[in-house]
Scaffold this motif. Structure first.
Motif, PDB file in Angstrom:
ATOM      1  N   GLU A  21      -0.157  19.702  33.025  1.00  0.00           N
ATOM      2  CA  GLU A  21      -1.183  20.149  32.079  1.00  0.00           C
ATOM      3  C   GLU A  21      -1.387  19.154  30.949  1.00  0.00           C
ATOM      4  OE1 GLU A  21      -0.539  24.091  30.678  1.00  0.00           O
ATOM      5  OE2 GLU A  21      -0.695  25.009  32.670  1.00  0.00           O
ATOM      6  N   GLU A  22      -0.310  18.494  30.547  1.00  0.00           N
ATOM      7  CA  GLU A  22      -0.407  17.491  29.485  1.00  0.00           C
ATOM      8  C   GLU A  22      -0.807  16.119  30.026  1.00  0.00           C
ATOM      9  OE1 GLU A  22       3.229  17.359  27.312  1.00  0.00           O
ATOM     10  OE2 GLU A  22       3.367  19.543  27.096  1.00  0.00           O
ATOM     11  N   GLY A  23      -0.834  15.986  31.359  1.00  0.00           N
ATOM     12  CA  GLY A  23      -1.174  14.706  31.956  1.00  0.00           C
ATOM     13  C   GLY A  23      -0.125  13.643  31.714  1.00  0.00           C
ATOM     14  N   ARG A  24       1.142  14.061  31.624  1.00  0.00           N
ATOM     15  CA  ARG A  24       2.227  13.128  31.291  1.00  0.00           C
ATOM     16  C   ARG A  24       3.111  12.902  32.516  1.00  0.00           C
ATOM     17  NH1 ARG A  24       7.537  13.500  28.735  1.00  0.00           N
ATOM     18  NH2 ARG A  24       7.871  11.719  27.336  1.00  0.00           N
ATOM     19  N   VAL A  25       3.472  11.643  32.760  1.00  0.00           N
ATOM     20  CA  VAL A  25       4.337  11.277  33.882  1.00  0.00           C
ATOM     21  C   VAL A  25       5.551  10.533  33.348  1.00  0.00           C
ATOM     22  CG1 VAL A  25       4.543   9.916  36.001  1.00  0.00           C
ATOM     23  CG2 VAL A  25       2.418  11.133  35.515  1.00  0.00           C
ATOM     24  N   THR A  26       6.734  10.921  33.811  1.00  0.00           N
ATOM     25  CA  THR A  26       7.979  10.283  33.383  1.00  0.00           C
ATOM     26  C   THR A  26       8.577   9.507  34.552  1.00  0.00           C
ATOM     27  OG1 THR A  26       9.032  12.435  33.809  1.00  0.00           O
ATOM     28  CG2 THR A  26       8.575  11.865  31.523  1.00  0.00           C
ATOM     29  N   ILE A  27       8.953   8.265  34.285  1.00  0.00           N
ATOM     30  CA  ILE A  27       9.472   7.368  35.322  1.00  0.00           C
ATOM     31  C   ILE A  27      10.760   6.714  34.841  1.00  0.00           C
ATOM     32  CG2 ILE A  27       9.046   5.277  36.665  1.00  0.00           C
ATOM     33  CD1 ILE A  27       6.088   5.777  36.471  1.00  0.00           C
ATOM     34  N   TYR A  28      11.759   6.696  35.721  1.00  0.00           N
ATOM     35  CA  TYR A  28      12.989   5.932  35.464  1.00  0.00           C
ATOM     36  C   TYR A  28      13.182   4.963  36.629  1.00  0.00           C
ATOM     37  CZ  TYR A  28      17.865   4.803  34.382  1.00  0.00           C
ATOM     38  OH  TYR A  28      19.031   4.143  34.067  1.00  0.00           O
ATOM     39  N   TYR A  55      -1.648   2.186  38.020  1.00  0.00           N
ATOM     40  CA  TYR A  55      -2.569   3.064  38.735  1.00  0.00           C
ATOM     41  C   TYR A  55      -2.535   4.477  38.160  1.00  0.00           C
ATOM     42  CZ  TYR A  55      -5.310   5.255  42.356  1.00  0.00           C
ATOM     43  OH  TYR A  55      -6.294   5.949  43.008  1.00  0.00           O
ATOM     44  N   LEU A  56      -1.356   4.951  37.805  1.00  0.00           N
ATOM     45  CA  LEU A  56      -1.265   6.261  37.160  1.00  0.00           C
ATOM     46  C   LEU A  56      -2.074   6.279  35.861  1.00  0.00           C
ATOM     47  CD1 LEU A  56       2.520   7.003  37.730  1.00  0.00           C
ATOM     48  CD2 LEU A  56       0.633   8.383  38.625  1.00  0.00           C
ATOM     49  N   GLU A  57      -1.964   5.205  35.089  1.00  0.00           N
ATOM     50  CA  GLU A  57      -2.729   5.129  33.841  1.00  0.00           C
ATOM     51  C   GLU A  57      -4.233   5.014  34.130  1.00  0.00           C
ATOM     52  OE1 GLU A  57       0.795   3.192  31.040  1.00  0.00           O
ATOM     53  OE2 GLU A  57      -0.732   1.875  31.908  1.00  0.00           O
ATOM     54  N   PHE A  58      -4.592   4.280  35.162  1.00  0.00           N
ATOM     55  CA  PHE A  58      -5.993   4.194  35.585  1.00  0.00           C
ATOM     56  C   PHE A  58      -6.539   5.578  35.940  1.00  0.00           C
ATOM     57  CE2 PHE A  58      -8.715   3.969  39.429  1.00  0.00           C
ATOM     58  CZ  PHE A  58      -9.833   3.338  38.902  1.00  0.00           C
ATOM     59  N   ARG A  59      -5.673   6.422  36.510  1.00  0.00           N
ATOM     60  CA  ARG A  59      -6.084   7.777  36.903  1.00  0.00           C
ATOM     61  C   ARG A  59      -6.017   8.761  35.735  1.00  0.00           C
ATOM     62  NH1 ARG A  59      -8.944   9.283  40.668  1.00  0.00           N
ATOM     63  NH2 ARG A  59      -7.740  10.290  42.292  1.00  0.00           N
ATOM     64  N   GLY A  60      -5.667   8.272  34.548  1.00  0.00           N
ATOM     65  CA  GLY A  60      -5.737   9.098  33.349  1.00  0.00           C
ATOM     66  C   GLY A  60      -4.430   9.688  32.874  1.00  0.00           C
ATOM     67  N   TYR A  61      -3.325   9.366  33.529  1.00  0.00           N
ATOM     68  CA  TYR A  61      -2.033   9.906  33.098  1.00  0.00           C
ATOM     69  C   TYR A  61      -1.466   9.116  31.924  1.00  0.00           C
ATOM     70  CZ  TYR A  61      -1.775  12.634  37.441  1.00  0.00           C
ATOM     71  OH  TYR A  61      -2.020  13.511  38.471  1.00  0.00           O
ATOM     72  N   LYS A  62      -0.666   9.788  31.116  1.00  0.00           N
ATOM     73  CA  LYS A  62       0.100   9.136  30.057  1.00  0.00           C
ATOM     74  C   LYS A  62       1.513   8.935  30.610  1.00  0.00           C
ATOM     75  CE  LYS A  62      -0.777  12.464  27.083  1.00  0.00           C
ATOM     76  NZ  LYS A  62      -1.864  13.263  27.698  1.00  0.00           N
ATOM     77  N   VAL A  63       1.896   7.688  30.807  1.00  0.00           N
ATOM     78  CA  VAL A  63       3.164   7.368  31.467  1.00  0.00           C
ATOM     79  C   VAL A  63       4.219   6.999  30.431  1.00  0.00           C
ATOM     80  CG1 VAL A  63       4.316   5.840  33.105  1.00  0.00           C
ATOM     81  CG2 VAL A  63       1.962   6.582  33.534  1.00  0.00           C
ATOM     82  N   PHE A  64       5.421   7.563  30.606  1.00  0.00           N
ATOM     83  CA  PHE A  64       6.580   7.139  29.808  1.00  0.00           C
ATOM     84  C   PHE A  64       7.591   6.542  30.781  1.00  0.00           C
ATOM     85  CE2 PHE A  64      10.609   7.991  27.405  1.00  0.00           C
ATOM     86  CZ  PHE A  64      10.361   7.078  26.388  1.00  0.00           C
ATOM     87  N   HIS A  65       7.847   5.270  30.625  1.00  0.00           N
ATOM     88  CA  HIS A  65       8.588   4.465  31.588  1.00  0.00           C
ATOM     89  C   HIS A  65       9.896   3.986  30.962  1.00  0.00           C
ATOM     90  CE1 HIS A  65       8.550   0.273  33.802  1.00  0.00           C
ATOM     91  NE2 HIS A  65       9.583   1.009  34.165  1.00  0.00           N
ATOM     92  N   VAL A  66      11.018   4.344  31.580  1.00  0.00           N
ATOM     93  CA  VAL A  66      12.344   3.938  31.115  1.00  0.00           C
ATOM     94  C   VAL A  66      12.998   3.085  32.196  1.00  0.00           C
ATOM     95  CG1 VAL A  66      14.627   4.713  30.354  1.00  0.00           C
ATOM     96  CG2 VAL A  66      12.585   6.046  29.743  1.00  0.00           C
ATOM     97  N   HIS A 111       8.683   1.294  28.302  1.00  0.00           N
ATOM     98  CA  HIS A 111       8.642   1.797  26.927  1.00  0.00           C
ATOM     99  C   HIS A 111      10.031   1.797  26.298  1.00  0.00           C
ATOM    100  CE1 HIS A 111       4.977   3.611  28.795  1.00  0.00           C
ATOM    101  NE2 HIS A 111       4.473   3.133  27.687  1.00  0.00           N
ATOM    102  N   LEU A 112      11.064   1.818  27.144  1.00  0.00           N
ATOM    103  CA  LEU A 112      12.428   1.885  26.639  1.00  0.00           C
ATOM    104  C   LEU A 112      13.346   1.170  27.626  1.00  0.00           C
ATOM    105  CD1 LEU A 112      13.898   3.265  24.215  1.00  0.00           C
ATOM    106  CD2 LEU A 112      14.371   5.170  25.755  1.00  0.00           C
ATOM    107  N   TYR A 113      14.255   0.345  27.079  1.00  0.00           N
ATOM    108  CA  TYR A 113      15.262  -0.347  27.891  1.00  0.00           C
ATOM    109  C   TYR A 113      16.666   0.036  27.395  1.00  0.00           C
ATOM    110  CZ  TYR A 113      11.695  -3.499  29.868  1.00  0.00           C
ATOM    111  OH  TYR A 113      10.611  -4.028  30.527  1.00  0.00           O
ATOM    112  N   PRO A 114      17.171   1.195  27.760  1.00  0.00           N
ATOM    113  CA  PRO A 114      18.513   1.567  27.312  1.00  0.00           C
ATOM    114  C   PRO A 114      19.585   0.704  27.981  1.00  0.00           C
ATOM    115  CG  PRO A 114      17.691   3.161  28.904  1.00  0.00           C
ATOM    116  CD  PRO A 114      16.551   2.232  28.609  1.00  0.00           C
TER     117      PRO A 114
END
Length: 373
Positions: A21-28, A55-66, A111-114
């Motif tokens: 619903e928020e259009g948010r995708v989380t990736i590790y 491609y996810l961003e092209f399709r309108g998702y907000k991606v958070f990538h770790v 977005h983050l490099y732990p």
């Protein structure tokens, strides 16, 4: 509608993110153990995830990538001894070198490099929780995960522990309850970095590090986890077991996405085999986009046998594409000529091309078909 191959389910399925619903995708994405320069096998994985994210961003998702750095490991320690340096200095140097190489390849930064060494207290807490729940045990200063305590062990591989054992390289240790039991904590060795823990000084095992860092930043049930296919067992299998046993929640991850191997002469490209081509070597002879084109021409799950000839052909294909785009751009800017496609026809052709591109990419990131669109 995007569809992705999920290694856990062994099929291509519709992608529905946790926070749809928020259009948010989380990736590790499992990152490097930085003890040497990045090779093109690594680059294949990180370019594939760069394409997925874009491609996810092209399709309108907000991606958070770790994406982590495993900045303490046996290989780093060995390299530090060879170079007469501190292990942390070695890890920092090659982490920065990796980022420089990916920048040159046009790979978006996570977005983050732990780093593992920044999460020792959280790792110790997770290991203690696994001991308290009966999923882990102490053995001579080490702590091991008991694979028989987790009924779902083997579900990513589609095999039971006995089947997995047949083809596995196991950690030898007298007193282990099962040969596949893996280290969560390793007792300290003289001259190596270590941290205080309830079980004595030591350092984390490889698998628990990614579980703790991914859950810390993305929570249980995040959307996409992956890396190269060789990480599916034992690393990702072990991550699932310890994460779900630790938290008591399932699933750890919704979609497992793995990239195919890069081979050279039919053998896996590997530092241990000494058959690597570093990104820097490749970029001395070819432009960065040629390497990207090489990988785009094959589906991300297919193995690729790297040759200089294949990279040269990818460079030629890239030049042909650029020429076609340049010609199309000039044609669209000048006055109409006899035989030209009418503007309304050109607009329709562009729409059809875009549609075919999206259809190809929606079907498990079909980059070869997308290039042909």
């Amino acid at each position: 509608m995007l569809r992705l191959y999920n290694t856990l389910k062994r099929r291509v399925e519709e992608f529905k993110p946790r926070d749809e619903e928020e259009g948010r995708v989380t990736i590790y994405v499992c990152g490097l153990t930085p003890y040497d320069y990045t090779h093109v096998g690594h680059a294949r994985t990180y370019i594939a995830y760069d394409i997925l994210r874009r491609y996810l961003e092209f399709r309108g998702y907000k991606v958070f990538h770790v994406q982590n750095f495993t900045d303490i490991d046996d290989k780093i320690i060995a390299r530090a001894k060879e170079e007469g340096k501190d292990p942390f200095e070695v890890a920092e140097f090659y982490s920065e070198a990796y980022l420089e190489d990916m920048d040159r390849l046009g790979v978006l930064r996570a977005h983050l490099y732990p780093k593992v060494t920044e999460h020792i207290p959280q790792i110790i807490e997770a290991v203690q929780a696994l001991i308290d729940k009966g999923h882990a045990y102490v053995l001579d200063g080490d702590v091991y995960f008991d694979v028989t305590s987790f009924p779902g062990y083997g579900k990513l591989s589609g095999k039971n522990p006995e089947e997995l054992l047949a083809g596995a390289r196991v950690e030898p240790k007298p007193g282990k309850r099962h040969p596949l039991d893996f280290a969560l904590w390793k007792g300290a060795k003289e001259g190596e970095p270590s941290w205080e823990s309830p079980w004595g000084r030591g350092r984390p095992g490889w698998h628990i590090e990614c579980s703790v860092m991914s859950v810390s930043y993305l929570g249980m049930g995040f959307d996409i986890h992956g890396g190269a296919i060789e990480l599916s067992f034992p690393h990702h299998e072990n991550e699932i077991a310890q994460s779900e046993a630790w938290t008591g929640k399932s699933p750890f991850v919704r979609y497992w996405v793995h990239t195919g191997l890069v081979t050279i002469g039919g053998e896996k490209m590997s530092k241990s085999l000494g058959n690597i081509v570093t990104v820097r070597e490749a970029l001395e002879r070819h432009e960065p986009d040629a390497l990207r084109m090489l990988f785009l021409r094959a589906h991300y799950r297919q193995p690729i046998d790297f040759t200089w000839e294949a990279l040269e052909e990818a460079g030629r294909a890239l030049r042909r594409l650029r020429i076609a785009l340049e010609v199309a751009s000039k044609e669209s800017e000048g006055p109409p000529r006899e035989g030209d496609i009418p503007l309304e026809g050109l607009a329709e052709a562009v729409r059809n091309t875009r549609r075919r591109f999206i259809e190809a990419m929606d079907e498990d990131l079909g980059t070869p078909e997308a290039l042909g669109a």
